[in-house]
Write a protein that holds these residues in place. Structure first.
Motif, mmCIF file in Angstrom:
data_model
loop_
_atom_site.group_PDB
_atom_site.id
_atom_site.type_symbol
_atom_site.label_atom_id
_atom_site.label_comp_id
_atom_site.label_asym_id
_atom_site.label_seq_id
_atom_site.Cartn_x
_atom_site.Cartn_y
_atom_site.Cartn_z
ATOM 1 N N PRO A 35 1.005 -1.354 -0.062
ATOM 2 C CA PRO A 35 -0.042 0.055 -0.067
ATOM 3 C C PRO A 35 0.788 1.131 -0.083
ATOM 4 N N ASP A 36 1.899 1.267 0.232
ATOM 5 C CA ASP A 36 3.126 2.444 0.398
ATOM 6 C C ASP A 36 3.582 2.646 -1.027
ATOM 7 N N SER A 37 3.387 3.823 -1.649
ATOM 8 C CA SER A 37 3.740 4.102 -2.999
ATOM 9 C C SER A 37 5.272 4.136 -3.244
ATOM 10 N N GLN A 38 5.906 4.322 -2.206
ATOM 11 C CA GLN A 38 7.330 4.259 -2.459
ATOM 12 C C GLN A 38 7.891 2.694 -2.561
ATOM 13 N N ASN A 39 7.415 2.140 -1.589
ATOM 14 C CA ASN A 39 7.770 0.670 -1.612
ATOM 15 C C ASN A 39 7.191 0.001 -2.730
ATOM 16 N N ALA A 40 5.889 0.266 -3.211
ATOM 17 C CA ALA A 40 5.275 -0.646 -4.322
ATOM 18 C C ALA A 40 5.883 -0.280 -5.635
ATOM 19 N N ILE A 41 6.271 1.037 -6.029
ATOM 20 C CA ILE A 41 6.981 1.347 -7.255
ATOM 21 C C ILE A 41 8.514 0.653 -7.392
#
Length: 385
Positions: free
Chosen positions: A12-18
């Motif tokens: 759910p975290d944008s930084q971690n996901a990308i």
């Protein structure tokens, strides 16, 4: 060389996901530099951050995409609240992106601007167009008309309308590093490309064929000279129609054998009109339809089988899958089975990517005119000669 890779993360975290997606894609690219990409994400991510990371990793990449009502890939299969990225690394196929802005003011012009921008980057004639326009700000049928006029009727257009997880507030489209609304992003393919597509819905006609005799855009007033509401209630009954009209889409026939669907989204007792999500042509031949969950599910398999039967090469390199948000809503927890049925017929390592849309875009048959669809599953297979 025509290499296609996919990354997918449900963090759910944008930084971690990308970061996870880019790591996965880079590993599969094995040093190849991608020329273009497709990005599909849930509505709640930090989209500007995600696009910036993609641009930092692959400067100048021809990227389009948008927000969804659910995501699909060969990595994590069906997911909600995730992001998935498909990248194309090739020296055999040219892929160029374009964008049309302020589609609500002039849908035709926005579509024409998008095609003109993508065409200006290439000397080759396009063979295929992908597009993911805004679904809430403009008339999708007029956008499609503009795309077809700019491309010529013989160029197939495949895509879906961007979504926002059934909030119907605002959807986003992606172009290079920009997060946009009210826009029409396109990706044009040319070169040694092979492709095929399949379209299926699972909805079956249950009424006699009739003719639309009075319509204004997406509001149908009369069918066979009687009020559209009375026409529906004649076949469904007043109580059944009132409680479940949305599932009974109208089949609109392109020819004697093939139809696309228009889903009703409201009605007016006083005028007797029925409103649909997209326009319906005057004098169109139509039938009321019905569907079961089993038939809806099996349509995804039918869509793929049709695409496989028409594929002009030995084996495709990748698949793009676009399903309707209404299908997901009706299927509920069974929505994940759509990809499971498709997976049975594809090579295990074939990269797949896609999303659930607020309307689907594809010709009904190979070589046919591109149409907008509701409640439909579209499969696109691509590869090279």
């Amino acid at each position: 060389m025509f290499r296609v890779v996919v990354g997918h993360s449900d963090d759910p975290d944008s930084q971690n996901a990308i970061a996870e997606v880019l790591q996965e894609c880079s590993r599969s690219l094995a040093g190849s530099i991608p020329q273009a990409g497709l990005l599909f994400t849930a509505i709640d991510f930090d989209h500007a951050l995600i696009l910036q990371h993609i641009q930092d990793a692959f400067p100048g990449i021809e990227l389009i995409g948008g927000t969804t009502n659910g995501e699909i890939s060969s990595v994590l299969e069906f997911q909600q609240d995730s992001l998935t990225l498909m990248l194309f690394a090739t020296d055999e196929v040219e892929i160029r992106a374009g964008i049309g802005r302020e589609a609500s003011k002039n849908p035709h012009l926005a579509a024409q601007q998008a095609i003109a921008q993508a065409k200006a980057k290439s000397a080759s004639l396009p063979q295929l167009c992908l597009t993911f326009p805004d679904s809430l700000t403009s008339n999708g049928v007029l956008i499609l008309e503009g795309l077809q006029q700019s491309l010529g009727g013989y160029i197939p257009i495949i895509g879906g309308m961007t979504a926002d997880d059934y909030t119907f507030d605002k959807t986003y489209q992606f172009f290079q590093g920009e997060v946009l609304s009210d826009s029409v992003p396109v990706l044009l393919f040319s070169g040694k490309l092979l492709f095929s597509h399949g379209v299926a819905s699972g909805w079956t006609p249950i009424s006699q064929r009739s003719r639309v005799t009075k319509v204004h855009g997406n509001v149908v007033y009369e069918i066979d000279g009687r009020r559209a509401l009375d026409f529906y209630q004649h076949y469904l009954g007043e109580e059944r129609f009132a409680s479940n009209y949305a599932i009974h889409a109208l089949a609109v026939f392109e020819d004697q054998d093939h139809f696309y669907l228009r889903a009703p989204n409201g009605y007016d007792r006083q005028s007797g009109s029925v409103t649909f999500f997209f326009d319906i042509p005057e004098q169109a031949i139509v039938q009321i339809t019905d569907a079961t969950r089993d038939n809806i599910l099996s349509a995804s398999e039918t869509s793929l089988k049709n695409a496989l039967a028409d594929y002009p090469g030995v084996e495709p390199t990748a698949a793009l899958l676009i399903s309707c948000a209404a299908r997901r809503r009706i299927l509920g927890t069974l929505a994940k089975e759509e990809y499971q049925l498709i997976k049975k017929h594809l090579p295990e390592a074939l990269p797949c990517c896609g999303f659930y849309a607020y309307g689907e875009i594809a010709p009904l048959v190979g070589g046919g005119q591109t149409q907008y669809h509701n409640k439909t599953f579209v499969t696109l297979l691509i590869g090279t000669k």
